[in-house]
Motif scaffolding. Structure first.
Motif, short mmCIF file in Angstrom:
data_model
loop_
_atom_site.label_atom_id
_atom_site.label_comp_id
_atom_site.label_asym_id
_atom_site.label_seq_id
_atom_site.Cartn_x
_atom_site.Cartn_y
_atom_site.Cartn_z
N ARG A 67 0.82 -1.22 0.00
CA ARG A 67 0.00 0.00 0.00
C ARG A 67 0.85 1.26 0.00
O ARG A 67 0.50 2.25 -0.64
N ARG A 111 -6.53 2.83 -2.07
CA ARG A 111 -5.06 2.87 -2.04
C ARG A 111 -4.49 2.44 -0.71
O ARG A 111 -3.54 1.66 -0.66
N TRP A 138 1.18 10.07 -8.56
CA TRP A 138 -0.18 9.70 -8.12
C TRP A 138 -0.92 10.93 -7.61
O TRP A 138 -2.08 11.16 -7.96
#
Length: 332
Positions: A245, A273, A303
């Motif tokens: 993660r 996420r 991201w």
């Protein structure tokens, strides 16, 4: 009834015919069963087929007789349902770490778990799937070796390569080994599937840190006689799901506890996420804040950037500064 060499195999051929030719949408009448057996040189009487089907049912084969004008015998249930086989086929197609050749071999084996009509449905599913695959044909066996090393609790050696471009060479895409071809020696602890690739998570004996390596870029893997190191790290605090993660795109970096301010509508993105075990704090009517452990890397910044300003880094200051530096580099 005529006797021949195949006659003693009648029950096995009947078992095969029912599995291969029938399902709930494709039935075989008694005459069709007799004709199929005749194809293998086996003459049979109706009475013996009734007895054989009863024996197969006692054995555990779920053979059903559907009565009526269009009725017949069919296998009603199997180890895998068609929907489950489609899921397995799609997973193989999505797996970039499995080569195209090996994908086709695996899918062919999966097709054997279905009836022939169902197998054709699986083939149609394959044709519409066209995804990028790895070029390393040995990855299938690499994974098996790595599992063996993990089970045996021993270190491994291997060579690690990357792809480079050389316009002056006859073969423009070249394989280049890292460390000038010298062997890596690590202690393997786990395998994980992340970002459509397979990764080995290992303890690096030299740096004494946890590292990860793309399995499709590993070659000449050998098991050693040396026991694994790093046991304390992996037994005490390591969690593969947590590791995946916080590592974006499986790129290494320094781990930080980062505070994010997010628009409320992006709560699903954050949960996808980082998982559901989070402390969510309201900022105002349209925003919330959350603290998450992150391995800070350009991929993490990408991201954040890709979310279009809906998620902002609010602390720590050095991570904010690093993100601004990355944006400035992009502007230039």
């Amino acid at each position: 009834m005529a006797k021949n060499a195949n006659q003693k195999l009648k029950l096995l051929y009947l078992y095969q015919i029912l599995l291969n030719k029938t399902d709930e949408d494709h039935l075989l009448s008694m005459d069709e069963l007799l004709a199929s057996l005749s194809h293998y040189g086996i003459a049979a009487e109706r009475k013996s087929i009734y007895s054989d089907i009863a024996a197969l049912q006692d054995f555990g084969l779920d053979v059903i007789l559907q009565k009526g004008p269009h009725g017949g015998y069919f296998v009603a249930s199997r180890s895998f349902e068609l929907a489950e086989l489609k899921l397995l086929v799609d997973a193989i197609q999505c797996s970039r770490f499995i080569t195209e050749k090996k994908s086709n071999e695996l899918i062919k084996k999966i097709e054997s778990l279905a009836s022939e009509p169902q197998a054709r449905a699986l083939q149609r599913q394959v044709y519409i799937s066209d995804r990028v695959k790895t070029m390393n044909e040995s990855i299938y066996y690499n994974i098996d070796k790595l599992h063996s090393a993990i089970s045996a609790g021993v270190q491994i050696t291997y060579q690690y390569f990357e792809w480079v471009l050389d316009f002056h060479a006859a073969q423009r895409i070249q394989k280049r080994y890292r460390k000038e071809g010298s062997l890596y020696q690590v202690s393997p602890w786990a395998l994980t599937w992340d970002d459509e690739n397979y990764y080995l998570i290992a303890y690096d004996n030299d740096s004494r840190q946890i590292r990860h390596y793309r399995v499709d870029k590993m070659e000449h893997i050998s098991l050693t006689d040396h026991p694994r190191e790093g046991r304390a790290l992996f037994q005490d605090r390591f969690n593969i799901a947590s590791y995946s993660r916080k590592v974006f795109g499986m790129f290494s970096g320094e781990e930080k506890n980062v505070r994010l301010c997010c628009e409320n509508r992006f709560i699903g993105v954050i949960l996808d996420r980082f998982g559901t075990d989070l402390i969510i704090m309201p900022e105002d009517e349209t925003h919330f804040s959350v603290n998450v452990p992150v391995v800070v890397s350009p991929q993490f910044f990408s991201w954040i950037f890709g979310l279009g300003g809906a998620v902002r880094i609010t602390s720590p200051d050095e991570v904010r500064a690093a993100f601004q530096h990355q944006l400035q580099a992009l502007r230039e």
